[in-house]
Scaffold this active site. Structure first.
Site, short mmCIF file in Angstrom:
data_model
loop_
_atom_site.label_atom_id
_atom_site.label_comp_id
_atom_site.label_asym_id
_atom_site.label_seq_id
_atom_site.Cartn_x
_atom_site.Cartn_y
_atom_site.Cartn_z
N ARG A 22 43.68 -21.65 15.14
CA ARG A 22 43.15 -20.68 15.93
C ARG A 22 43.63 -21.63 17.46
O ARG A 22 44.18 -20.94 18.36
CB ARG A 22 41.90 -20.11 16.14
CG ARG A 22 41.71 -18.86 17.23
CD ARG A 22 40.36 -18.56 16.99
NE ARG A 22 39.32 -19.52 17.52
CZ ARG A 22 39.09 -19.85 18.96
NH1 ARG A 22 39.87 -19.25 19.67
NH2 ARG A 22 38.35 -20.85 18.97
N CYS A 160 29.67 -17.05 17.59
CA CYS A 160 29.49 -18.35 16.99
C CYS A 160 27.72 -18.44 16.67
O CYS A 160 27.36 -18.50 15.31
CB CYS A 160 29.52 -19.49 17.92
SG CYS A 160 31.58 -19.51 17.98
N ASN A 191 24.14 -24.02 23.63
CA ASN A 191 23.40 -23.14 22.47
C ASN A 191 22.02 -23.64 22.37
O ASN A 191 21.08 -22.74 22.16
CB ASN A 191 24.19 -23.22 21.18
CG ASN A 191 25.64 -22.69 21.33
OD1 ASN A 191 26.48 -23.33 20.72
ND2 ASN A 191 25.73 -21.37 22.06
N HIS A 221 31.65 -29.40 14.97
CA HIS A 221 32.82 -30.38 15.14
C HIS A 221 32.87 -30.87 16.53
O HIS A 221 32.46 -30.41 17.47
CB HIS A 221 34.18 -29.58 14.80
CG HIS A 221 34.03 -28.10 15.31
ND1 HIS A 221 33.30 -27.05 14.61
CD2 HIS A 221 34.26 -27.52 16.62
CE1 HIS A 221 33.47 -25.87 15.39
NE2 HIS A 221 34.22 -26.31 16.71
N SER A 282 39.00 -25.78 24.33
CA SER A 282 39.64 -25.28 23.62
C SER A 282 39.74 -23.75 23.48
O SER A 282 38.64 -23.22 22.99
CB SER A 282 39.74 -25.87 22.09
OG SER A 282 40.04 -27.38 22.15
N1 MHF Z 1 36.01 -24.01 22.27
C1 MHF Z 1 35.03 -23.36 22.52
N2 MHF Z 1 33.93 -24.06 22.93
C2 MHF Z 1 32.76 -23.35 23.18
O1 MHF Z 1 31.62 -23.83 23.48
C3 MHF Z 1 32.94 -21.84 23.47
C4 MHF Z 1 33.99 -21.30 23.29
N3 MHF Z 1 35.32 -22.04 22.91
N4 MHF Z 1 34.34 -20.06 23.45
C5 MHF Z 1 33.20 -19.11 23.88
C6 MHF Z 1 32.19 -19.63 24.52
C7 MHF Z 1 32.02 -20.26 25.70
N5 MHF Z 1 31.36 -21.58 26.08
C8 MHF Z 1 31.35 -22.55 26.84
C9 MHF Z 1 32.72 -22.34 27.75
C10 MHF Z 1 32.65 -23.51 28.48
C11 MHF Z 1 32.00 -24.23 28.75
C12 MHF Z 1 32.29 -25.78 29.86
O2 MHF Z 1 33.23 -25.86 30.18
N6 MHF Z 1 31.01 -26.22 29.98
C13 MHF Z 1 31.17 -27.34 31.25
C14 MHF Z 1 30.86 -27.09 32.43
C15 MHF Z 1 30.77 -25.54 32.79
C16 MHF Z 1 30.10 -25.31 34.27
O3 MHF Z 1 30.72 -25.78 35.12
O4 MHF Z 1 29.53 -24.22 34.59
C17 MHF Z 1 30.09 -28.39 30.73
O5 MHF Z 1 30.40 -29.43 31.03
O6 MHF Z 1 29.09 -28.09 30.00
C18 MHF Z 1 30.72 -24.44 27.99
C19 MHF Z 1 30.30 -23.24 26.96
C20 MHF Z 1 30.65 -21.64 24.73
N7 MHF Z 1 31.93 -21.16 23.84
O1 LIG Z 2 28.20 -20.34 21.84
C1 LIG Z 2 29.00 -20.72 21.28
C2 LIG Z 2 30.35 -20.06 21.31
C3 LIG Z 2 31.51 -20.94 20.94
N1 LIG Z 2 31.42 -22.04 20.23
C4 LIG Z 2 32.77 -22.76 19.62
C5 LIG Z 2 32.68 -23.09 18.34
C6 LIG Z 2 34.31 -23.15 18.10
O2 LIG Z 2 34.80 -24.53 18.79
C7 LIG Z 2 34.74 -22.20 19.04
C8 LIG Z 2 34.82 -20.84 18.33
O3 LIG Z 2 36.09 -20.96 17.23
P1 LIG Z 2 36.15 -20.09 15.83
O4 LIG Z 2 37.74 -20.40 15.60
O5 LIG Z 2 36.00 -18.73 16.22
O6 LIG Z 2 35.00 -20.94 15.20
O7 LIG Z 2 33.81 -21.99 20.07
C9 LIG Z 2 30.38 -22.65 20.43
O8 LIG Z 2 29.95 -23.79 19.99
N2 LIG Z 2 29.25 -21.99 21.08
#
Ligand code: MHF
Ligand SMILES: O=c1ccn([C@H]2C[C@H](O)[C@@H](COP(=O)(O)O)O2)c(=O)[nH]1
Length: 283
Positions: A22, A160, A191, A221, A282
């Protein structure tokens, strides 16, 4: 915090490389991790070995509680974390179920608040749980599940953290949360905050005492482009004491959470951390 760092170290010591189609990236992966948070004693599991953007994590949780399906609604609450999944993933952009800019589809809270039944009616899972727990009822099925196999293709990402089970022992409320896939450097730090805050909030609005929250992770991971920062920066830092989460005591009902609550109703006390680390994300 210690358990979080031990999981990171375990992935580095014992993890196996797995190709991920993915995202097109490899992940260093272990199977099974169990984390426990002491909500009753307010040991807020905030990462201290880098700065946490915890408000964004609580904004996500509020959006799930409200059943939001648009990344624009999440932005209005105070987080941009769903923008990329809603608007940048090629497979989702080409999916006929996507209704337009910012649409996330039938994910998370949409399932939690409006699970579609074959007869066209819908089930509000969270409302039933809150009603029962407020009456001190635990029917051994106080389950909030976002994972609907029949509608997976109608969402931008499979949830997730997909299932939350509440349990009452006397007047103490417990939570067991299940996660199928966990991005340990980024997602897990959010989380952990969400599992803790979900128990604290539901205990508060149902008039129960919060106890422990159990967080069960299947695939944990680290993406290949995150490994160097984890190994050579974050894991070199010594953890600091845990802070406390303060929630506005005026939040008393599910309707309060649905209507007027904002990030201003959450405060963290005594948070000390090392500087931020910007991990690659990612899509
Ligand atoms: N690859 C991936 N990892 C994830 O943890 C994840 C996804 N995809 N897709 C759905 C949601 C979106 N989530 C996310 C997305 C971005 C951040 C992130 O960039 N966090 C930064 C700063 C965020 C901010 O400035 O508000 C960090 O340093 O924690 C964290 C969780 C958790 N999930
Ligand atoms: O709450 C969340 C949402 C997403 N993730 C992470 C876990 C994976 O790295 C990707 C989702 O990819 P899949 O291919 O669907 O497993 O997003 C997370 O840690 N916590």
């Amino acid at each position: 915090m210690k358990a979080y760092l031990e999981l990171c170290q375990r992935i580095i010591d014992e993890g196996q490389w797995v190709e991920n189609k993915r995202t097109g990236k490899r992940c260093l992966t272990v199977i099974n991790a169990d984390l426990t948070y002491d909500v009753g004693n307010n040991q807020f599991p905030l990462i201290t070995t880098r700065k946490s953007f915890w408000k964004a994590a609580i904004a996500e949780l509020l959006g799930y509680i409200r059943g939001y399906r648009s990344a624009a609604d999440f932005r209005r609450l105070g987080t941009k974390t769903w923008d990329a999944n809603a608007n940048e993933n090629e497979a989702w952009l080409a999916n006929p179920y996507r209704t337009g800019e910012d649409d996330m589809g039938r994910v998370y809270g949409v399932q939690g608040r409006e699970w579609r039944k074959p007869n066209g009616e819908s089930v509000d899972q969270l409302k039933k749980i809150v009603a029962n727990l407020s009456k001190k009822i635990d029917d051994r099925g106080e389950i909030l599940t976002f994972y609907n196999p029949g509608e997976i293709e109608q969402g931008c990402l499979r949830p997730c953290m997909h299932t939350h089970t509440f349990s009452l022992l006397g007047d103490t409320l417990y939570l067991t949360s299940y996660q199928r896939s966990c991005d340990v450097p980024l997602g897990l730090t959010f989380n952990q905050v969400q599992v803790f805050t979900l128990l604290a909030l539901i205990a508060q609005i149902t008039g129960n005492k919060p106890g422990l929250a159990f967080h069960k992770i299947v695939n944990a991971h680290i993406y290949e482009d995150q490994l160097d920062l984890m190994q050579n920066v974050q894991l070199k830092r010594e953890p600091l004491p845990l802070p406390q989460l303060e929630i506005n005591p005026d939040i008393k009902t599910l309707e309060d959470l649905e209507t007027w609550v904002t990030l201003e109703d959450f405060k963290v006390r005594n948070y000390q951390s090392y500087p931020a680390i910007k991990y690659p994300f990612s899509v």
